[in-house]
Motif scaffolding. Sequence first.
Motif, short mmCIF file in Angstrom:
data_model
loop_
_atom_site.label_atom_id
_atom_site.label_comp_id
_atom_site.label_asym_id
_atom_site.label_seq_id
_atom_site.Cartn_x
_atom_site.Cartn_y
_atom_site.Cartn_z
N ARG A 1 0.72 -1.15 0.06
CA ARG A 1 0.26 -0.07 -0.08
C ARG A 1 0.91 1.36 -0.03
NH1 ARG A 1 -5.39 0.40 0.74
NH2 ARG A 1 -6.38 -1.37 1.04
N LYS A 2 2.03 1.30 0.82
CA LYS A 2 2.96 2.42 0.92
C LYS A 2 3.29 2.42 -0.68
CE LYS A 2 4.29 1.90 5.65
NZ LYS A 2 5.29 1.79 6.61
N GLU A 3 3.90 1.65 -1.27
CA GLU A 3 4.35 1.59 -2.62
C GLU A 3 3.55 2.29 -3.44
OE1 GLU A 3 5.86 -0.95 -6.34
OE2 GLU A 3 5.00 -2.04 -4.35
N ALA A 4 2.04 1.76 -3.33
CA ALA A 4 1.02 2.42 -4.13
C ALA A 4 0.73 3.71 -4.05
CB ALA A 4 -0.30 1.41 -4.12
N GLU A 5 0.66 4.13 -2.82
CA GLU A 5 0.65 5.69 -2.68
C GLU A 5 1.53 6.41 -3.17
OE1 GLU A 5 0.14 5.86 1.70
OE2 GLU A 5 -2.05 4.74 1.87
N MET A 6 2.76 6.05 -2.99
CA MET A 6 3.93 6.87 -3.26
C MET A 6 3.81 6.94 -5.02
SD MET A 6 8.06 6.22 -3.06
CE MET A 6 7.88 4.47 -4.01
N VAL A 7 3.74 5.84 -5.52
CA VAL A 7 3.53 6.19 -7.39
C VAL A 7 2.22 6.87 -7.67
CG1 VAL A 7 5.32 4.18 -7.59
CG2 VAL A 7 2.93 4.03 -7.57
N LEU B 1 -1.82 -6.01 -7.71
CA LEU B 1 -2.34 -5.57 -6.36
C LEU B 1 -3.90 -5.44 -6.33
CD1 LEU B 1 -1.58 -4.91 -3.38
CD2 LEU B 1 -0.89 -2.71 -4.31
N ASN B 2 -4.79 -5.97 -5.63
CA ASN B 2 -5.98 -5.41 -5.52
C ASN B 2 -6.60 -5.78 -4.02
OD1 ASN B 2 -8.61 -5.02 -6.61
ND2 ASN B 2 -9.10 -7.16 -6.94
N PRO B 3 -6.34 -4.89 -3.15
CA PRO B 3 -6.64 -4.73 -1.91
C PRO B 3 -7.85 -4.23 -1.79
CG PRO B 3 -5.32 -2.64 -2.36
CD PRO B 3 -5.64 -3.53 -3.62
N THR B 4 -8.50 -4.31 -0.39
CA THR B 4 -9.72 -3.81 -0.04
C THR B 4 -9.75 -3.00 0.97
OG1 THR B 4 -10.94 -5.72 -0.61
CG2 THR B 4 -12.26 -4.45 0.79
N PRO B 5 -10.09 -1.50 1.01
CA PRO B 5 -10.68 -0.77 -0.01
C PRO B 5 -9.74 -1.00 -1.36
CG PRO B 5 -10.97 0.53 1.96
CD PRO B 5 -10.10 -0.61 2.29
N SER B 6 -10.39 -0.65 -2.40
CA SER B 6 -9.48 -0.59 -3.80
C SER B 6 -8.75 0.42 -3.70
CB SER B 6 -10.55 -0.71 -4.68
OG SER B 6 -11.14 0.61 -4.81
N LEU B 7 -7.77 0.36 -4.81
CA LEU B 7 -6.80 1.55 -4.96
C LEU B 7 -7.42 2.81 -5.50
CD1 LEU B 7 -3.84 -0.44 -6.59
CD2 LEU B 7 -3.87 0.44 -4.30
N SER B 8 -8.73 2.50 -6.23
CA SER B 8 -9.19 3.69 -6.83
C SER B 8 -10.15 4.35 -5.58
CB SER B 8 -10.54 3.23 -7.93
OG SER B 8 -11.35 2.15 -7.24
N ALA B 9 -10.41 3.58 -4.55
CA ALA B 9 -11.00 4.23 -3.40
C ALA B 9 -10.07 5.09 -2.64
CB ALA B 9 -11.69 3.10 -2.60
N MET B 10 -8.67 4.54 -2.86
CA MET B 10 -7.80 5.27 -2.02
C MET B 10 -7.58 6.55 -2.64
SD MET B 10 -3.72 3.96 -1.45
CE MET B 10 -3.38 3.93 -3.22
N ILE B 11 -7.60 6.98 -3.88
CA ILE B 11 -7.53 7.97 -4.59
C ILE B 11 -8.64 8.70 -4.32
CG2 ILE B 11 -7.46 9.24 -6.77
CD1 ILE B 11 -5.91 6.71 -7.99
N VAL B 12 -10.14 8.22 -4.22
CA VAL B 12 -10.97 9.06 -3.76
C VAL B 12 -10.91 9.69 -2.35
CG1 VAL B 12 -13.64 8.96 -3.53
CG2 VAL B 12 -12.78 7.80 -5.43
N ASN B 13 -10.59 9.03 -1.42
CA ASN B 13 -10.21 9.22 -0.15
C ASN B 13 -9.21 10.30 -0.08
OD1 ASN B 13 -8.57 8.68 2.58
ND2 ASN B 13 -10.65 8.65 2.84
N ARG B 14 -8.30 10.19 -0.68
CA ARG B 14 -6.80 11.36 -0.76
C ARG B 14 -7.38 12.64 -1.24
NH1 ARG B 14 -0.96 11.80 -0.53
NH2 ARG B 14 -0.63 13.73 -1.25
#
Length: 501
Positions: free
Chosen positions: A160-166, A195-208
């Motif tokens: 998740r940290k890697e995904a957030e960074m890039v 990488l397909n976590p829950t919540p999704s990576l797209s949800a992570m963008i919506v939240n950020r």
Amino acid sequence: MGNENKQNQDKEPNSTKLKYVKLGFHYLISNALYLFLVPLTIALSHLSVEEFIHLFHHIKLNLVVVILCTMLTFILTTFYLMSRPKQVYLLDFACYKPDSSLICKRETFIKKTRLVGVFTEESLAFQKKILERSGYGEKTYVCKALLDLPVRNLCLEEARKEAEMVIFGAVDQLLAKTGVKSKDIGILVLNCSLLNPTPSLSAMIVNRYKLRGNISCYNLSGMGCSAGLVSIDLAKRLLQVRPNSYALVVSMESLTLAGYDGNVRSMLIPNCLFRMGSAAILLTNRSSDRHCSKYQLVHALRTHKGADDRGYNCVFQKEDINNRLGVALSKDLLPVAGEGLTNNFTTLGPLVLPLSEQILFLVNFMGRKVFKMKIKQYVPDFKLAFEHFCIHAGGRAVLDELEKSLGLSEWHMEPSRMTLYRFGNTSSSSLWYELAYTEAKGRIKKGDRAWQIAFGSGFKCNSVVWRALRTINSANEKHNPWIDEIDSFPIHVPEVAPIDC
């Protein structure tokens, strides 16, 4: 030797003549309309005043017919304009360039691979051989977890940290470049295969970025290196039904949990070839944004070979006999890729090639299939349709084969080869590093057409065609990942027998 030189000298003039004959044929067909209109205009210009008056009176006597024709033309034009697809524009894009602390040299990679402690000497030698023949330079990037000694923390939290960074790194740059507010984004499409976590990576963008609640949000996974163009196609379709919208497309791949710690050769190759990177792209259907957009989306074409078992199985995530998860690459990969590319090119050709090339292809096809003539299959000259080529930097073998089959020059292949050298195979985002390279070189002129070609698991081959709406001034591209070092490229990469994904 003397006879061979004489034969070569005899062939060269003939090939040169054939080249100019073909070029003349192309210009003749391409300008046929103008060649027809010029004599017609000259003929009309010789009409006398009396003849024009007679023509006017003839039209006046048929005023009802003229009015009806005018009304019909107006109705048909209105219907056409209302039914045609909405134009989609690429406002701008951004590619993430990791910090220099994440650079992984070949020596570093081999050293850390040995310290993992699970690979046999044969597997280590095989990975070293792959890396040496990959066409990579010494400045490609991997995630922090893979640089630790010994390698540890390969967990979901680190992924998740890697995904957030890039992801955030690319999106932050894009929003800064465009000035678009996050609340104005109505469509979000993210693709990441492994990488397909829950919540999704797209949800992570919506939240950020606190995107609005009615956003059309999609998270694509498992679609391989061609997923970036799948995302573009999906965003284009959504923009047809969401008026006055912005669509944010994010393409990335995760390395933290994607490594394979076994000794099956077909599953070791992805360990060596994939590198860290991401791209964020902002599309819009707002006509008011056309003047400040970089490109217009002309075509998006997808070809799927999943119905064929060879295509379906050539890139397959699975466990080995010791239940260690990895991605296996079949020996059928290159033949399947070739078939997929051929099908895609055949479908795209009539949409983009000039009429002259289509005539030559049709004549060749009729000769081979109808008249059973033993002639070589004609390969259309796609250089007449595109000025720039962005071919997924998946490996040297594929790039070499496409260069040969499409008859491309070193100049055309330069963005793909230099991206492979500098950033490695960043999966679905590699096409955007290539387009960024072309921009940094100052090669994009108004009206230029760029062809992005991607292929990936499934098996899929996808194409997207862009037309430049303005000349790109490289001096204004401050966030371009190449801009600080573009003067040192291109770099000569020694030719070796390639091993690819």
